[in-house]
Write a protein that holds these residues in place. Structure first.
Motif, mmCIF file in Angstrom:
data_model
loop_
_atom_site.group_PDB
_atom_site.id
_atom_site.type_symbol
_atom_site.label_atom_id
_atom_site.label_comp_id
_atom_site.label_asym_id
_atom_site.label_seq_id
_atom_site.Cartn_x
_atom_site.Cartn_y
_atom_site.Cartn_z
ATOM 1 N N LEU A 135 30.386 -11.337 -3.381
ATOM 2 C CA LEU A 135 29.616 -11.519 -4.301
ATOM 3 C C LEU A 135 28.133 -11.055 -4.539
ATOM 4 O O LEU A 135 27.323 -11.057 -3.018
ATOM 5 N N VAL A 136 27.400 -10.829 -5.287
ATOM 6 C CA VAL A 136 26.014 -10.471 -5.464
ATOM 7 C C VAL A 136 25.069 -11.450 -6.334
ATOM 8 O O VAL A 136 26.445 -11.839 -7.227
ATOM 9 N N LYS A 168 34.079 -13.284 -12.274
ATOM 10 C CA LYS A 168 34.763 -11.813 -11.680
ATOM 11 C C LYS A 168 33.698 -10.241 -12.355
ATOM 12 O O LYS A 168 33.329 -10.814 -13.802
ATOM 13 N N ALA A 169 33.373 -9.529 -11.493
ATOM 14 C CA ALA A 169 32.409 -8.766 -12.289
ATOM 15 C C ALA A 169 33.542 -7.475 -13.098
ATOM 16 O O ALA A 169 34.350 -7.653 -13.022
ATOM 17 N N ARG A 170 33.204 -6.779 -14.144
ATOM 18 C CA ARG A 170 33.913 -6.273 -14.470
ATOM 19 C C ARG A 170 34.888 -5.354 -14.269
ATOM 20 O O ARG A 170 35.370 -4.341 -14.705
ATOM 21 N N GLU A 171 33.978 -4.346 -13.921
ATOM 22 C CA GLU A 171 34.449 -3.214 -12.530
ATOM 23 C C GLU A 171 35.753 -3.303 -11.439
ATOM 24 O O GLU A 171 36.623 -3.015 -11.354
ATOM 25 N N LEU A 205 24.583 -18.231 -11.648
ATOM 26 C CA LEU A 205 26.415 -17.476 -11.895
ATOM 27 C C LEU A 205 25.655 -16.443 -11.119
ATOM 28 O O LEU A 205 24.998 -15.110 -10.711
ATOM 29 N N ALA A 206 26.681 -15.916 -9.830
ATOM 30 C CA ALA A 206 26.893 -14.636 -9.503
ATOM 31 C C ALA A 206 28.307 -14.170 -9.640
ATOM 32 O O ALA A 206 28.666 -14.598 -10.137
ATOM 33 N N ARG A 207 27.834 -12.442 -9.298
ATOM 34 C CA ARG A 207 29.305 -12.011 -9.855
ATOM 35 C C ARG A 207 30.730 -11.264 -8.259
ATOM 36 O O ARG A 207 29.924 -11.314 -7.307
ATOM 37 N N ILE A 208 31.822 -11.650 -8.601
ATOM 38 C CA ILE A 208 32.930 -11.353 -7.738
ATOM 39 C C ILE A 208 32.701 -9.438 -8.007
ATOM 40 O O ILE A 208 32.893 -9.669 -8.876
#
Length: 336
Positions: free
Chosen positions: A78-79, A61-64, A89-92
């Motif tokens: 996802l990016v 999970k992205a921090r934002e 590892l991707a980010r949601i």
């Protein structure tokens, strides 16, 4: 050490350059318009396996997103590295709006609700007719959670060769809950899976049941090993040789456009989070009769308008009894 007096000019004070670690914070968040869409298949220790264009991708999970958590069944954006290769590892960055949520609390005194599954269409409540004995109060609680969360319930009764299903089905007849009755012989021959599959096509179905009722055996029959390869990342994440239902896991349904979501076995199903006013939505024949109820009516008190509604012939008394039994289960334990 250089000292500065009260007559020190501004030019006499050195200003520290704005280094990388001292950049001012901004509330402007990137839009990530190029993010790829995916679905969360399983969650383990902060790592999420997502399906992106047919490829399982490990993500975090992205921090934002702050405290907002993604759960199995969530549609996410996802990016990052979406190749699905090892050690990537991707980010949601976004979590889509949910159409339904299956929630539970650890017990009825626990105010902290946990979302088990998102966006499921059905809740298949798997119960053995014997060995172990059925637990109607646990079934009632699962039904309340389904009605509260916007899922359609489905009763799956196993081990019919050991006991009759008639008495248990009579208890839920007024609720019009669809049901399937299977035997151990049918399960061994694959007939039970075929019977259940007819109710799953085109839908995402979460399976719930306590230990020993045959839930995992049925899920294994519905989703053969070759279809489980799509979630191969799970093994790497958990470190286990195969999934043992310690966390929810979404699996593609064999031979149909649908999903089977296996959830951990439950010993209890807390309902501290349930608002009785939401459960009544699952009783469209009774809901209009609540217009005359006092504020915050529990629908089981002398002033409840539903008694008059039923007495006037607008609904079956058995339906009101079933509603009150389900709502009362919030005040009882499963063993009562």
């Amino acid at each position: 050490m250089r000292r500065y007096g009260k007559n020190t000019d501004e030019d006499d004070i050195r200003s520290r350059p704005n280094r990388k670690g001292n950049r001012p914070r901004t509330h402007i968040r990137p839009k990530h318009e190029d993010a790829a869409e995916g679905m969360v298949l399983t969650v383990d220790r902060g790592r999420l396996t997502c399906l992106v264009d047919g490829t399982p991708v490990l993500a975090m999970k992205a921090r934002e997103l702050g405290r907002k958590a993604a759960v199995v069944g969530d549609r996410v954006a996802l990016v990052g590295d979406l190749s699905g290769r090892k050690d990537t590892l991707a980010r949601i960055v976004r979590i889509g709006e949910r159409t339904s949520v299956l929630r539970r609390t650890a017990d009825d005194d626990d105010p902290y609700e946990r979302v088990v599954v998102a966006n499921a269409d059905q809740l298949a409540i798997v119960t053995a007719l014997a060995d172990p004995e059925p637990r109607p109060r646990l079934i009632d609680r699962c039904l309340v959670a389904a009605f509260d969360g916007g899922l359609t319930p489905l009763l799956v009764l196993t081990k019919a060769d050991l006991a009759s299903a008639e008495e248990l089905l009579d208890l839920y007849g007024a609720l019009d809950v669809p049901h399937i009755v299977t035997s151990r012989d049918q399960l061994a021959k694959g007939e039970a899976a075929a019977m259940v599959r007819e109710h799953l096509a085109g839908k995402a179905t979460a399976f719930v049941g306590h230990s020993g009722v045959g839930k995992t055996t049925l899920v294994n029959a519905l989703v053969p090993e070759e279809r489980r390869r799509i979630t191969g990342h799970v093994n790497a994440v958990t470190g286990r040789g195969r999934h043992t239902t310690t966390s929810a896991l979404a699996l593609p349904l064999e031979g149909a456009d649908g999903w089977v979501i296996d959830t951990p076995g439950v010993r209890s199903f807390g309902l501290a989070h349930v608002d009785p006013s939401r459960v009544i939505h699952a009783f469209p024949d009774l809901e209009p009769g609540t217009e005359g109820c006092p504020r915050a009516c529990s629908h089981d008190e002398p002033e409840c308008a539903l008694d008059a509604w039923v007495a006037e012939g607008h609904a079956d008394p058995a339906r009101l009894y079933s509603l009150r039994r389900l709502l009362a289960t919030r005040e009882r334990t499963e063993g009562d």
